[in-house]
Scaffold this motif. Sequence first.
Motif, PDB file in Angstrom:
ATOM      1  N   UNK A  27       0.808  -1.206   0.000  1.00  0.00           N
ATOM      2  CA  UNK A  27       0.000   0.000   0.000  1.00  0.00           C
ATOM      3  C   UNK A  27       0.845   1.262   0.000  1.00  0.00           C
ATOM      4  N   UNK A  28       0.198   2.384  -0.274  1.00  0.00           N
ATOM      5  CA  UNK A  28       0.886   3.681  -0.253  1.00  0.00           C
ATOM      6  C   UNK A  28       1.403   4.002   1.147  1.00  0.00           C
ATOM      7  N   UNK A  29       0.878   3.303   2.145  1.00  0.00           N
ATOM      8  CA  UNK A  29       1.310   3.491   3.530  1.00  0.00           C
ATOM      9  C   UNK A  29       2.471   2.578   3.922  1.00  0.00           C
ATOM     10  N   UNK A  30       2.976   1.776   2.971  1.00  0.00           N
ATOM     11  CA  UNK A  30       4.103   0.887   3.241  1.00  0.00           C
ATOM     12  C   UNK A  30       3.712  -0.441   3.853  1.00  0.00           C
ATOM     13  N   UNK A  31       2.420  -0.742   3.924  1.00  0.00           N
ATOM     14  CA  UNK A  31       1.944  -1.989   4.514  1.00  0.00           C
ATOM     15  C   UNK A  31       1.798  -3.044   3.412  1.00  0.00           C
ATOM     16  N   UNK A  32       2.358  -4.229   3.653  1.00  0.00           N
ATOM     17  CA  UNK A  32       2.201  -5.358   2.743  1.00  0.00           C
ATOM     18  C   UNK A  32       0.923  -6.088   3.139  1.00  0.00           C
ATOM     19  N   UNK A  33      -0.020  -6.182   2.193  1.00  0.00           N
ATOM     20  CA  UNK A  33      -1.303  -6.840   2.465  1.00  0.00           C
ATOM     21  C   UNK A  33      -1.432  -8.070   1.569  1.00  0.00           C
ATOM     22  N   UNK A  34      -1.941  -9.149   2.168  1.00  0.00           N
ATOM     23  CA  UNK A  34      -2.078 -10.392   1.414  1.00  0.00           C
ATOM     24  C   UNK A  34      -2.988 -11.378   2.129  1.00  0.00           C
ATOM     25  N   UNK A  35      -3.583 -12.299   1.369  1.00  0.00           N
ATOM     26  CA  UNK A  35      -4.344 -13.389   1.989  1.00  0.00           C
ATOM     27  C   UNK A  35      -3.404 -14.515   2.431  1.00  0.00           C
ATOM     28  N   UNK A  36      -3.688 -15.062   3.605  1.00  0.00           N
ATOM     29  CA  UNK A  36      -2.958 -16.208   4.149  1.00  0.00           C
ATOM     30  C   UNK A  36      -3.913 -17.379   4.294  1.00  0.00           C
ATOM     31  N   UNK A  37      -3.388 -18.569   4.073  1.00  0.00           N
ATOM     32  CA  UNK A  37      -4.197 -19.775   4.221  1.00  0.00           C
ATOM     33  C   UNK A  37      -3.445 -20.737   5.137  1.00  0.00           C
ATOM     34  N   UNK A  38      -4.153 -21.239   6.155  1.00  0.00           N
ATOM     35  CA  UNK A  38      -3.630 -22.292   7.025  1.00  0.00           C
ATOM     36  C   UNK A  38      -4.496 -23.508   6.763  1.00  0.00           C
TER      37      UNK A  38
END
Length: 173
Positions: free
Chosen positions: A79-90
């Motif tokens: 994101x523009x805020x430097x946050x890495x966003x993603x879906x995780x699966x367990x």
Amino acid sequence: MHAKCYSCAVSVVVLTLLSACANNKGPVREWREPETTKWEEADTTPPTALPLDADLIEFDVQRRGQTAFFVDSAHIEIGSDGVTRLPLVSRSSRGAAVVTYEGFRCETSENRLYAIASEGQWSIPRTNPWRTVALNSFDPKSVLMHDFLCKDASPRAPDEIIQKLRYPKPDWQ
């Protein structure tokens, strides 16, 4: 007699140095607190689709046991805020899966849960504060953040993350 001469010589050197400092006509600036910019988190919405099996990349966690952990490579974003966003699966060995959409902030070593998949749709949790991610080889979020998502205090680019997930370096290298 020698002590007096030595004392006079030291005094002359000290006075010379002090006068040199006093003659420095450089700019004098008033001391101020360093300016810091306040971090603002960008608006976040989970992906429209749930992860597809073809897009999942497994990553290894030492405590693994009966659970496998995956990242949805099709929906990694910075994101523009430097946050890495993603879906995780367990996924358990019996097939039960937990799918979450999460953010990782490398600058502060924090993680935040944005959404949980339930019955084919994302649902937003009532509370979802930022939580510190400690360095721990048995915690999937710690392994993901410290080994794949972040390089020091900066997020890696999505293609670099995917490369590291697909071809991790062995511990002995």
